[in-house]
Design a protein around this motif. Structure first.
Motif, PDB file in Angstrom:
ATOM      1  N   TRP A  83       0.861  -1.187   0.000  1.00  0.00           N
ATOM      2  CA  TRP A  83       0.000   0.000   0.000  1.00  0.00           C
ATOM      3  C   TRP A  83       0.894   1.233   0.000  1.00  0.00           C
ATOM      4  O   TRP A  83       1.865   1.308   0.768  1.00  0.00           O
ATOM      5  CB  TRP A  83      -0.901   0.033   1.224  1.00  0.00           C
ATOM      6  N   ARG A 122       0.419   5.708  -0.349  1.00  0.00           N
ATOM      7  CA  ARG A 122      -0.585   6.758  -0.239  1.00  0.00           C
ATOM      8  C   ARG A 122      -0.015   8.071  -0.762  1.00  0.00           C
ATOM      9  O   ARG A 122       1.201   8.279  -0.761  1.00  0.00           O
ATOM     10  CB  ARG A 122      -1.067   6.918   1.201  1.00  0.00           C
ATOM     11  N   TYR A 180      -5.145   6.146  -1.138  1.00  0.00           N
ATOM     12  CA  TYR A 180      -4.356   4.948  -0.886  1.00  0.00           C
ATOM     13  C   TYR A 180      -4.380   4.048  -2.121  1.00  0.00           C
ATOM     14  O   TYR A 180      -5.454   3.752  -2.661  1.00  0.00           O
ATOM     15  CB  TYR A 180      -4.908   4.206   0.327  1.00  0.00           C
ATOM     16  N   ARG A 213       4.000  10.398  -3.533  1.00  0.00           N
ATOM     17  CA  ARG A 213       3.481   9.111  -3.103  1.00  0.00           C
ATOM     18  C   ARG A 213       4.456   8.481  -2.100  1.00  0.00           C
ATOM     19  O   ARG A 213       5.660   8.457  -2.336  1.00  0.00           O
ATOM     20  CB  ARG A 213       3.304   8.197  -4.320  1.00  0.00           C
TER      21      ARG A 213
END
Length: 119
Positions: A33, A35, A91, A42
């Motif tokens: 993951w 975000r 996300y 990012r």
């Protein structure tokens, strides 16, 4: 080619919890993951490997977020507890052959899911 589809996210008050899920169309070695908040780059959040289920977390989410995966179903989840306003971001689910913290290591990306934490 692996397709990733995210679900979950939404709006929650500070201190609350949310769960994100990601379904992959095929098997991958590593899933992660990331975000991205408005105006920011990012950033890595968490990753999980295929073979031993080893995990990595960004320092900012350690102890609050839990990543897990179901290899039989090719799915991954992110349980987010004790959410803070600074966790607000889009996300993204990612998949690739290496479990690394840099986004360049991942070949496949989901469409993104909004998480908004109000103070």
């Amino acid at each position: 080619q692996v397709q990733l589809v995210e679900s979950g996210g939404g709006l929650v008050q500070a201190g609350g919890s949310l769960r994100l899920s990601c379904a992959a169309s095929g098997r991958t070695v590593a899933m992660a993951w990331f975000r991205q908040a408005p105006g920011k780059e990012r950033e890595f959040v968490a990753a999980v490997g295929w073979i031993r289920g080893s995990t990595k977390y960004a320092d900012s989410v350690k102890g609050r977020f839990t990543i897990s995966r179901d290899n039989a179903k090719n799915t991954m989840s992110l349980r987010m507890n004790s959410l803070k306003p600074e966790d607000t971001a889009v996300y993204y689910c990612a998949a690739g052959n290496l479990m690394r913290v840099d986004h360049e290591a991942y070949d496949y990306w989901g469409q993104g899911a909004q998480v908004t934490v109000s103070s």
